[in-house]
Design a protein around this motif. Structure first.
Motif, PDB file in Angstrom:
ATOM      1  N   ALA A  54       0.836  -1.206   0.000  1.00 16.47           N
ATOM      2  CA  ALA A  54       0.000   0.000   0.000  1.00 16.47           C
ATOM      3  C   ALA A  54       0.866   1.250   0.000  1.00 16.47           C
ATOM      4  CB  ALA A  54      -0.953  -0.011   1.193  1.00 16.47           C
ATOM      5  N   ALA A  55       1.915   1.223  -0.864  1.00 18.45           N
ATOM      6  CA  ALA A  55       2.803   2.364  -1.082  1.00 18.45           C
ATOM      7  C   ALA A  55       3.644   2.721   0.143  1.00 18.45           C
ATOM      8  CB  ALA A  55       2.005   3.586  -1.543  1.00 18.45           C
ATOM      9  N   VAL A  56       3.820   1.777   1.067  1.00 20.56           N
ATOM     10  CA  VAL A  56       4.644   1.997   2.256  1.00 20.56           C
ATOM     11  C   VAL A  56       5.709   0.902   2.301  1.00 20.56           C
ATOM     12  CG1 VAL A  56       4.669   2.117   4.779  1.00 20.56           C
ATOM     13  CG2 VAL A  56       2.732   3.066   3.497  1.00 20.56           C
ATOM     14  N   SER A  57       6.916   1.252   2.766  1.00 21.18           N
ATOM     15  CA  SER A  57       7.994   0.270   2.893  1.00 21.18           C
ATOM     16  C   SER A  57       7.949  -0.407   4.246  1.00 21.18           C
ATOM     17  CB  SER A  57       9.363   0.951   2.715  1.00 21.18           C
ATOM     18  OG  SER A  57       9.504   1.462   1.417  1.00 21.18           O
ATOM     19  N   TYR A  58       8.140  -1.727   4.254  1.00 19.84           N
ATOM     20  CA  TYR A  58       8.168  -2.506   5.480  1.00 19.84           C
ATOM     21  C   TYR A  58       9.429  -3.376   5.507  1.00 19.84           C
ATOM     22  CZ  TYR A  58       3.291  -1.200   6.195  1.00 19.84           C
ATOM     23  OH  TYR A  58       2.135  -0.488   6.381  1.00 19.84           O
ATOM     24  N   ASN A  59       9.861  -3.707   6.710  1.00 19.41           N
ATOM     25  CA  ASN A  59      10.973  -4.640   6.935  1.00 19.41           C
ATOM     26  C   ASN A  59      12.215  -4.282   6.112  1.00 19.41           C
ATOM     27  OD1 ASN A  59       9.054  -6.064   8.468  1.00 19.41           O
ATOM     28  ND2 ASN A  59       8.528  -7.379   6.726  1.00 19.41           N
ATOM     29  N   PRO A  60      12.643  -3.020   6.123  1.00 22.06           N
ATOM     30  CA  PRO A  60      13.810  -2.656   5.307  1.00 22.06           C
ATOM     31  C   PRO A  60      15.078  -3.320   5.824  1.00 22.06           C
ATOM     32  CG  PRO A  60      13.230  -0.863   6.783  1.00 22.06           C
ATOM     33  CD  PRO A  60      12.130  -1.876   6.907  1.00 22.06           C
ATOM     34  N   LEU A  61      15.920  -3.714   4.898  1.00 23.98           N
ATOM     35  CA  LEU A  61      17.195  -4.319   5.234  1.00 23.98           C
ATOM     36  C   LEU A  61      18.189  -3.250   5.647  1.00 23.98           C
ATOM     37  CD1 LEU A  61      19.327  -6.687   5.141  1.00 23.98           C
ATOM     38  CD2 LEU A  61      19.704  -6.019   2.755  1.00 23.98           C
ATOM     39  N   ALA A  62      18.859  -3.465   6.765  1.00 24.39           N
ATOM     40  CA  ALA A  62      20.010  -2.651   7.143  1.00 24.39           C
ATOM     41  C   ALA A  62      21.244  -3.490   6.844  1.00 24.39           C
ATOM     42  CB  ALA A  62      19.948  -2.278   8.618  1.00 24.39           C
ATOM     43  N   GLY A  63      21.909  -3.183   5.757  1.00 25.20           N
ATOM     44  CA  GLY A  63      23.056  -3.980   5.371  1.00 25.20           C
ATOM     45  C   GLY A  63      23.340  -3.857   3.891  1.00 25.20           C
ATOM     46  N   GLN A  64      24.143  -4.769   3.387  1.00 23.51           N
ATOM     47  CA  GLN A  64      24.589  -4.705   2.003  1.00 23.51           C
ATOM     48  C   GLN A  64      24.126  -5.936   1.221  1.00 23.51           C
ATOM     49  OE1 GLN A  64      28.830  -3.979   1.816  1.00 23.51           O
ATOM     50  NE2 GLN A  64      28.747  -2.611   3.582  1.00 23.51           N
ATOM     51  N   MET A  65      23.949  -5.745  -0.090  1.00 24.19           N
ATOM     52  CA  MET A  65      23.594  -6.836  -0.980  1.00 24.19           C
ATOM     53  C   MET A  65      24.419  -6.736  -2.254  1.00 24.19           C
ATOM     54  SD  MET A  65      19.443  -7.288  -0.610  1.00 24.19           S
ATOM     55  CE  MET A  65      19.453  -8.865  -1.453  1.00 24.19           C
ATOM     56  N   ASP A  66      24.653  -7.906  -2.845  1.00 22.30           N
ATOM     57  CA  ASP A  66      25.417  -7.975  -4.087  1.00 22.30           C
ATOM     58  C   ASP A  66      24.975  -9.235  -4.839  1.00 22.30           C
ATOM     59  OD1 ASP A  66      27.251  -7.338  -6.024  1.00 22.30           O
ATOM     60  OD2 ASP A  66      29.014  -7.572  -4.776  1.00 22.30           O
ATOM     61  N   ASP A  67      25.241  -9.254  -6.145  1.00 21.56           N
ATOM     62  CA  ASP A  67      24.958 -10.431  -6.978  1.00 21.56           C
ATOM     63  C   ASP A  67      23.531 -10.938  -6.790  1.00 21.56           C
ATOM     64  OD1 ASP A  67      27.644 -10.040  -7.289  1.00 21.56           O
ATOM     65  OD2 ASP A  67      28.214 -12.129  -7.026  1.00 21.56           O
ATOM     66  N   VAL A  68      22.554 -10.060  -6.914  1.00 26.70           N
ATOM     67  CA  VAL A  68      21.143 -10.447  -6.775  1.00 26.70           C
ATOM     68  C   VAL A  68      20.649 -11.006  -8.098  1.00 26.70           C
ATOM     69  CG1 VAL A  68      18.826  -9.653  -6.190  1.00 26.70           C
ATOM     70  CG2 VAL A  68      20.823  -8.604  -5.088  1.00 26.70           C
ATOM     71  N   ALA A  69      19.990 -12.162  -8.063  1.00 34.82           N
ATOM     72  CA  ALA A  69      19.495 -12.774  -9.296  1.00 34.82           C
ATOM     73  C   ALA A  69      18.180 -13.487  -9.043  1.00 34.82           C
ATOM     74  CB  ALA A  69      20.520 -13.753  -9.861  1.00 34.82           C
ATOM     75  N   VAL A  70      17.297 -13.455 -10.029  1.00 37.79           N
ATOM     76  CA  VAL A  70      16.027 -14.176  -9.999  1.00 37.79           C
ATOM     77  C   VAL A  70      15.932 -14.998 -11.272  1.00 37.79           C
ATOM     78  CG1 VAL A  70      13.515 -13.978  -9.923  1.00 37.79           C
ATOM     79  CG2 VAL A  70      14.927 -12.373  -8.613  1.00 37.79           C
ATOM     80  N   PHE A  71      15.566 -16.257 -11.134  1.00 36.19           N
ATOM     81  CA  PHE A  71      15.438 -17.183 -12.263  1.00 36.19           C
ATOM     82  C   PHE A  71      14.012 -17.710 -12.344  1.00 36.19           C
ATOM     83  CE2 PHE A  71      19.760 -17.245 -10.777  1.00 36.19           C
ATOM     84  CZ  PHE A  71      20.569 -17.450 -11.874  1.00 36.19           C
ATOM     85  N   ASN A  72      13.594 -18.099 -13.556  1.00 37.08           N
ATOM     86  CA  ASN A  72      12.278 -18.721 -13.720  1.00 37.08           C
ATOM     87  C   ASN A  72      12.395 -20.237 -13.798  1.00 37.08           C
ATOM     88  OD1 ASN A  72      13.337 -19.142 -16.260  1.00 37.08           O
ATOM     89  ND2 ASN A  72      11.815 -17.901 -17.346  1.00 37.08           N
ATOM     90  N   ARG A  73      13.377 -20.783 -13.094  1.00 38.08           N
ATOM     91  CA  ARG A  73      13.545 -22.222 -12.993  1.00 38.08           C
ATOM     92  C   ARG A  73      14.160 -22.543 -11.634  1.00 38.08           C
ATOM     93  NH1 ARG A  73      18.770 -24.201 -13.863  1.00 38.08           N
ATOM     94  NH2 ARG A  73      20.312 -22.615 -14.461  1.00 38.08           N
ATOM     95  N   LEU A  74      14.189 -23.823 -11.284  1.00 36.11           N
ATOM     96  CA  LEU A  74      14.803 -24.268 -10.045  1.00 36.11           C
ATOM     97  C   LEU A  74      16.286 -24.515 -10.302  1.00 36.11           C
ATOM     98  CD1 LEU A  74      12.158 -26.919  -8.861  1.00 36.11           C
ATOM     99  CD2 LEU A  74      12.239 -24.482  -8.305  1.00 36.11           C
TER     100      LEU A  74
END
Length: 271
Positions: free
Chosen positions: A211-231
């Motif tokens: 509903a246009a509000v942010s919840y559970n924001p991560l405090a930290g760093q991320m890298d190499d994020v990927a999403v696949f349409n297979r297992l």
């Protein structure tokens, strides 16, 4: 998905072709370095993300001599357009390197989920819960299934995390940390298939949008994020977890090259 002749050479992508097949979204800030508010999709599908509510001077963190995205834990997130459809039998893998600054709090990693009231909540979420357990959630019209890791993980070092799931089936779900499948169990079923309206939801990294509000924001760093349409197979996930950045090696051949023209080919399509 094979990208020979577009961004990388056939020889370079042939090294690990399985890690390109089925990719629908992928960002690797450590490859490209600071890019303002733009987070470039390196899957070849042009679904570049936009960093929201960030301070650019602190959003890009040095990591292993290169860069990662640094979320402030308040309201930062990345939003990228995505049209991955759901349906019984549809498959998903979400993968990322994560370094938390804080434990004992909910921290969103990757999701494709939205809603304005409980009755129309659809999609999936992958996150750490407030007990430091990795949690994968699938929702359909407000009906939830939650796959929760058995053991807590309180590490604030870099960890590779991944979730695989086949919608409509609880027999093909797993959560991995550092390349190893962890014990986990379902509550609320897990056979939910998100409604068709969820197809148009963006991929959100680092927070949950509701509903246009942010919840559970991560405090930290991320890298190499990927999403696949297979297992992804256990072996493929071990590759991602044991050789950080391996899935982007073909792109490093281009980004790390000496030709300025070749570099611009990678960084076109700014959002």
């Amino acid at each position: 998905l094979m990208l020979w002749g577009r961004y990388a050479s056939q020889a370079s992508e042939a090294r690990y072709p399985q890690l390109w097949q089925g990719r629908v979204f992928g960002v690797c800030p450590s490859v490209q370095g600071p890019a303002g508010l733009n987070v470039y999709d390196l899957s070849g599908r042009g679904r570049h993300g936009v960093a929201v509510n960030v301070t650019t001077s602190t959003f890009w963190a040095r990591s292993q001599g290169q860069y990662a995205i640094a979320f402030d834990g308040t309201n930062d997130y990345v939003s990228a357009p995505n049209l991955q459809a759901f349906g019984s039998g549809a498959q998903l893998t979400a993968s990322a390197w994560v370094k938390r600054n804080a434990v004992g709090v909910y921290a969103e990693l990757v999701n494709k989920f939205s809603g304005t009231v409980a009755a129309n909540e659809d999609g999936y979420l992958f996150r750490w819960d407030n007990n430091n357990k990795l949690l994968f959630t699938v929702a359909s019209s407000g009906s939830y299934g939650q796959y929760l890791a058995t053991n807590a993980n309180t590490s604030t070092a870099w960890n590779h995390v991944a979730a695989v799931h086949e919608f409509g089936s609880t027999a093909k779900t797993a959560i991995y940390i550092n390349g190893v499948a962890v014990g986990a169990s379902w509550s609320g079923g897990g056979t939910q298939v998100p409604d068709a309206d969820a197809t148009n939801y963006p991929i959100i990294v680092g927070a949950q949008r509701y509903a246009a509000v942010s919840y559970n924001p991560l405090a930290g760093q991320m890298d190499d994020v990927a999403v696949f349409n297979r297992l992804l197979t256990p072996g493929e996930i071990r590759l991602l977890a044991t050789r950080r950045g391996i899935a982007y090696e073909a792109r490093r051949d281009i980004v790390g090259g000496s030709s300025g023209n070749r570099r611009r080919r990678v960084l076109t399509g700014m959002v």
